[in-house]
Design a protein around this motif. Sequence first.
Motif, PDB file in Angstrom:
ATOM      1  N   LEU A   1       0.823  -1.203   0.000  1.00 32.36           N
ATOM      2  CA  LEU A   1       0.000   0.000   0.000  1.00 32.36           C
ATOM      3  C   LEU A   1       0.863   1.263   0.000  1.00 32.36           C
ATOM      4  CD1 LEU A   1      -2.573  -1.357   2.526  1.00 32.36           C
ATOM      5  CD2 LEU A   1      -3.191  -0.426   0.300  1.00 32.36           C
ATOM      6  N   PRO A   2       0.496   2.260  -0.795  1.00 29.68           N
ATOM      7  CA  PRO A   2       1.272   3.501  -0.869  1.00 29.68           C
ATOM      8  C   PRO A   2       0.914   4.449   0.281  1.00 29.68           C
ATOM      9  CG  PRO A   2      -0.554   3.567  -2.439  1.00 29.68           C
ATOM     10  CD  PRO A   2      -0.624   2.230  -1.769  1.00 29.68           C
ATOM     11  N   VAL A   3       1.774   4.503   1.280  1.00 29.81           N
ATOM     12  CA  VAL A   3       1.534   5.363   2.439  1.00 29.81           C
ATOM     13  C   VAL A   3       2.106   6.749   2.146  1.00 29.81           C
ATOM     14  CG1 VAL A   3       1.740   5.599   4.936  1.00 29.81           C
ATOM     15  CG2 VAL A   3       1.770   3.319   3.895  1.00 29.81           C
ATOM     16  N   LEU A   4       1.257   7.765   2.281  1.00 24.63           N
ATOM     17  CA  LEU A   4       1.636   9.127   1.916  1.00 24.63           C
ATOM     18  C   LEU A   4       2.183   9.918   3.097  1.00 24.63           C
ATOM     19  CD1 LEU A   4      -1.517  10.072  -0.196  1.00 24.63           C
ATOM     20  CD2 LEU A   4       0.598   8.964  -0.977  1.00 24.63           C
ATOM     21  N   ALA A   5       1.620   9.699   4.273  1.00 25.56           N
ATOM     22  CA  ALA A   5       1.983  10.503   5.436  1.00 25.56           C
ATOM     23  C   ALA A   5       1.446   9.840   6.686  1.00 25.56           C
ATOM     24  CB  ALA A   5       1.423  11.918   5.311  1.00 25.56           C
ATOM     25  N   VAL A   6       1.895  10.331   7.838  1.00 22.95           N
ATOM     26  CA  VAL A   6       1.407   9.912   9.143  1.00 22.95           C
ATOM     27  C   VAL A   6       0.723  11.103   9.786  1.00 22.95           C
ATOM     28  CG1 VAL A   6       2.082   9.157  11.467  1.00 22.95           C
ATOM     29  CG2 VAL A   6       3.167   8.139   9.449  1.00 22.95           C
ATOM     30  N   SER A   7      -0.354  10.828  10.501  1.00 19.82           N
ATOM     31  CA  SER A   7      -1.074  11.887  11.207  1.00 19.82           C
ATOM     32  C   SER A   7      -1.633  11.297  12.489  1.00 19.82           C
ATOM     33  CB  SER A   7      -2.186  12.456  10.317  1.00 19.82           C
ATOM     34  OG  SER A   7      -2.778  13.591  10.919  1.00 19.82           O
ATOM     35  N   GLY A   8      -2.649  11.935  13.046  1.00 21.66           N
ATOM     36  CA  GLY A   8      -3.272  11.431  14.252  1.00 21.66           C
ATOM     37  C   GLY A   8      -2.708  12.048  15.511  1.00 21.66           C
ATOM     38  N   VAL A   9      -2.928  11.383  16.639  1.00 18.03           N
ATOM     39  CA  VAL A   9      -2.547  11.912  17.944  1.00 18.03           C
ATOM     40  C   VAL A   9      -1.054  12.189  18.021  1.00 18.03           C
ATOM     41  CG1 VAL A   9      -2.484  11.390  20.416  1.00 18.03           C
ATOM     42  CG2 VAL A   9      -4.501  10.770  19.069  1.00 18.03           C
ATOM     43  N   VAL A  10      -0.235  11.375  17.401  1.00 18.27           N
ATOM     44  CA  VAL A  10       1.218  11.556  17.463  1.00 18.27           C
ATOM     45  C   VAL A  10       1.650  12.891  16.872  1.00 18.27           C
ATOM     46  CG1 VAL A  10       1.750  10.445  15.246  1.00 18.27           C
ATOM     47  CG2 VAL A  10       3.425  10.355  17.114  1.00 18.27           C
ATOM     48  N   SER A  11       0.853  13.448  15.972  1.00 23.80           N
ATOM     49  CA  SER A  11       1.228  14.710  15.337  1.00 23.80           C
ATOM     50  C   SER A  11       1.157  15.889  16.294  1.00 23.80           C
ATOM     51  CB  SER A  11       0.326  14.984  14.126  1.00 23.80           C
ATOM     52  OG  SER A  11      -1.010  15.247  14.531  1.00 23.80           O
ATOM     53  N   ALA A  12       0.532  15.714  17.465  1.00 22.15           N
ATOM     54  CA  ALA A  12       0.460  16.788  18.447  1.00 22.15           C
ATOM     55  C   ALA A  12       1.791  17.005  19.161  1.00 22.15           C
ATOM     56  CB  ALA A  12      -0.632  16.498  19.476  1.00 22.15           C
ATOM     57  N   SER A  13       2.699  16.052  19.028  1.00 20.76           N
ATOM     58  CA  SER A  13       3.998  16.133  19.703  1.00 20.76           C
ATOM     59  C   SER A  13       5.104  16.347  18.671  1.00 20.76           C
ATOM     60  CB  SER A  13       4.266  14.850  20.494  1.00 20.76           C
ATOM     61  OG  SER A  13       5.621  14.767  20.884  1.00 20.76           O
TER      62      SER A  13
ATOM     63  N   VAL B   1      10.353   6.123   9.607  1.00 21.83           N
ATOM     64  CA  VAL B   1       9.682   5.646   8.391  1.00 21.83           C
ATOM     65  C   VAL B   1       9.896   6.553   7.182  1.00 21.83           C
ATOM     66  CG1 VAL B   1       7.918   4.421   9.696  1.00 21.83           C
ATOM     67  CG2 VAL B   1       7.491   6.774   8.968  1.00 21.83           C
ATOM     68  N   GLY B   2      10.529   7.715   7.384  1.00 20.60           N
ATOM     69  CA  GLY B   2      10.829   8.581   6.251  1.00 20.60           C
ATOM     70  C   GLY B   2       9.622   9.235   5.618  1.00 20.60           C
ATOM     71  N   LEU B   3       8.562   9.462   6.414  1.00 23.21           N
ATOM     72  CA  LEU B   3       7.357  10.105   5.904  1.00 23.21           C
ATOM     73  C   LEU B   3       7.073  11.373   6.699  1.00 23.21           C
ATOM     74  CD1 LEU B   3       4.933   7.048   5.530  1.00 23.21           C
ATOM     75  CD2 LEU B   3       5.986   8.353   3.668  1.00 23.21           C
ATOM     76  N   PRO B   4       6.419  12.354   6.084  1.00 25.88           N
ATOM     77  CA  PRO B   4       6.031  13.538   6.833  1.00 25.88           C
ATOM     78  C   PRO B   4       4.948  13.219   7.856  1.00 25.88           C
ATOM     79  CG  PRO B   4       5.038  13.583   4.652  1.00 25.88           C
ATOM     80  CD  PRO B   4       5.999  12.416   4.669  1.00 25.88           C
ATOM     81  N   VAL B   5       4.970  13.921   8.960  1.00 29.07           N
ATOM     82  CA  VAL B   5       3.923  13.817   9.973  1.00 29.07           C
ATOM     83  C   VAL B   5       3.110  15.099   9.905  1.00 29.07           C
ATOM     84  CG1 VAL B   5       3.410  13.600  12.430  1.00 29.07           C
ATOM     85  CG2 VAL B   5       5.306  12.315  11.432  1.00 29.07           C
ATOM     86  N   LEU B   6       1.828  14.970   9.597  1.00 29.65           N
ATOM     87  CA  LEU B   6       0.977  16.121   9.314  1.00 29.65           C
ATOM     88  C   LEU B   6      -0.113  16.242  10.370  1.00 29.65           C
ATOM     89  CD1 LEU B   6       0.559  15.616   5.451  1.00 29.65           C
ATOM     90  CD2 LEU B   6       2.300  16.962   6.668  1.00 29.65           C
ATOM     91  N   GLY B   7      -0.173  17.391  11.006  1.00 28.79           N
ATOM     92  CA  GLY B   7      -1.211  17.658  11.979  1.00 28.79           C
ATOM     93  C   GLY B   7      -2.406  18.348  11.357  1.00 28.79           C
ATOM     94  N   ILE B   8      -3.314  18.807  12.204  1.00 32.00           N
ATOM     95  CA  ILE B   8      -4.554  19.415  11.735  1.00 32.00           C
ATOM     96  C   ILE B   8      -4.290  20.624  10.853  1.00 32.00           C
ATOM     97  CG2 ILE B   8      -6.619  20.659  12.503  1.00 32.00           C
ATOM     98  CD1 ILE B   8      -6.631  18.868  14.979  1.00 32.00           C
ATOM     99  N   SER B   9      -3.370  21.487  11.282  1.00 31.61           N
ATOM    100  CA  SER B   9      -3.130  22.709  10.512  1.00 31.61           C
ATOM    101  C   SER B   9      -2.551  22.413   9.137  1.00 31.61           C
ATOM    102  CB  SER B   9      -2.208  23.654  11.287  1.00 31.61           C
ATOM    103  OG  SER B   9      -0.955  23.034  11.550  1.00 31.61           O
TER     104      SER B   9
END
Length: 377
Positions: A322-334, A345-353
């Motif tokens: 599966l092509p994973v584009l980014a990580v988000s969720g609760v972890v993005s608050a930190s 994992v070499g992916l951007p972590v994207l928060g709400i903003s």
Amino acid sequence: MLPQALLDDAEELALPPLPERREALTGTDLKPGRVAAAKRAFTTRRVDFSLACRLTTKCAPLAGDLVLARVESVGLHARLESRDGRRCKLYPGDEIIVAFGARYAPDQFEAVVPDDLGPCDLAAGGGVAARVLSRHSKNMKPTRIIPIGLLGDAEGRILNLRRFALNDVQRPTGNPVVIVVAGTSMNAGKTTTASSLVHGLSRAGLKVSAGKVTGTGSGGDLWSLVDAGARTVLDFTDMGHASTAGLTPLEIEYVALSLVDQLSSGDVDVVIIEIADGVLQKETAHLLASSRFQSRLNGVIFAAGDAMGAAAGVNWLRDRGLPVLAVSGVVSASPLGGREVEDAVGLPVLGISSLSDPVLATKLCMTLPVFATAPLI
């Protein structure tokens, strides 16, 4: 009729029909106004209650059957979400109309459809009747309900949610980008991720549809997607299921592909799909590994509660192609947790903003190749 994606396969993909049950013929007539006076749950929002005129206790319930029940004692779910989304306070003695279904919720209840119409539980505030097998230690006992009878029509047929499901549509000829939001578990931030992305894409002027293809019937997630700007919002209750827990692999694929087809119809640029629970949940794991489902999506955003969960989940998805584009969720608050994820994992972590930013959201989703017409495997 099955979606085209399933018609392309062999006869074994045909869904079994509901059994023809006319036990309500030997039941009792419903008094005028009794259905209207009952508190009717969100899971019943597509039901035509003008058909309900009889009541029976003569057969065991099936998933999706509509039941008139009396509240015996109020527990964890002290309110019932109504068809229009209002949360109605429950009192002992209230009559409610809900649908039978299973529940898979590690933070709340594990529950199954009972094999009789004896006392059972309100396993979800959206209106799911079930027999609770286990509960998280932080939770109160479930609200206890006493089934009065299954609802039937004038011909004696038991009313089931599948009778009121959306009609299937042909696989759309257009190719909207389809983005899936999956996660580690309940409360990892999947709905917040999906809603934020819908908001960002909508702010960019793109036409966005959104849906939730698995889970337990509740309007909260749908209202979040509506508020974020999605033009069309659907979930598995629109396909006749109070819950997707316990469905067969074929049924899970059927629901998901049908909803993708529905949401892709018309003038749509992007479809955002949320998959409930974590990737280790049985139905979620099967759907994400399904070649038929994978052929319809363009990318996955993974919501996680912490860095270790994010790393394990991303690797699980990658192992299945599966092509994973980014990580988000609760972890993005930190910020620190986000850096751990990016290093792992070499992916951007994207928060709400970030997800709500029209430029970043468009760049994330609209620069992807469109695979929606890829041949099915």
